[in-house]
Design a protein around this motif. Structure first.
Motif: not given
Length: 162
Positions: A45-52, A66-77, A96-105
């Protein structure tokens, strides 16, 4: 209460005996196991990188925290996705210093609600401020330097530094 059974073979005979016959040993095992599992889920739950999750309709749970960075992509590849993740992983401490969480779809077929809101058809990166507004939105990887300088110029970040 669950008991762990062990089969012990002695002189060709199989005999069932309980492992941790003592209630205190069993309780100790269960407490240890529950602490391990709760710390593992807490770390995730505290990981910076999470699936959306495709069901996620908004990012209100992160607003003002938090400051989310949301990444949309056709695939993980996808090459742009891999490039963006690699850049971000190299800057974990700064994120982490800037309270960022990276959410991937990375699953367009799941028809995620946020994907639809941002009209992400292929690769897209969106930096969301703590106020919930989109600060950067690009259809190509964004350098970490660009993201960090954008965040560092925000009034909330400046106030946190003082």
């Amino acid at each position: 209460m669950m008991r762990f059974l062990a089969c012990i073979s002695a002189q060709g005979k199989t005999k069932a005996s309980t492992l941790f016959d003592s209630p205190s040993m069993f309780c100790l095992l269960m407490v240890t196991l529950s602490l391990f599992l709760s710390s593992a889920s807490h770390a995730d739950a505290n990981s910076i990188f999470q699936l959306l999750s495709p069901e996620t309709a908004d990012l209100h749970q992160y607003q003002w925290r938090k400051r989310p960075i949301v990444i949309f992509a056709p695939s993980q590849g996808d090459s742009s996705y891999r490039q963006q993740i690699m850049m971000l992983e190299k800057a974990k401490a700064a994120l982490a210093d800037r309270d960022i969480i990276v959410l991937s779809d990375t699953s367009p077929s799941s028809q995620g609600k946020l994907r639809a809101q941002f009209q992400a058809r292929s690769f897209q990166v969106v930096l969301i401020g703590k106020d919930g507004g989109a600060k950067l939105q690009r259809d190509m990887p964004i350098s970490v330097e660009t993201m960090l300088s954008t965040i560092d110029s925000m009034p909330m970040r400046k106030a946190n530094l003082n």
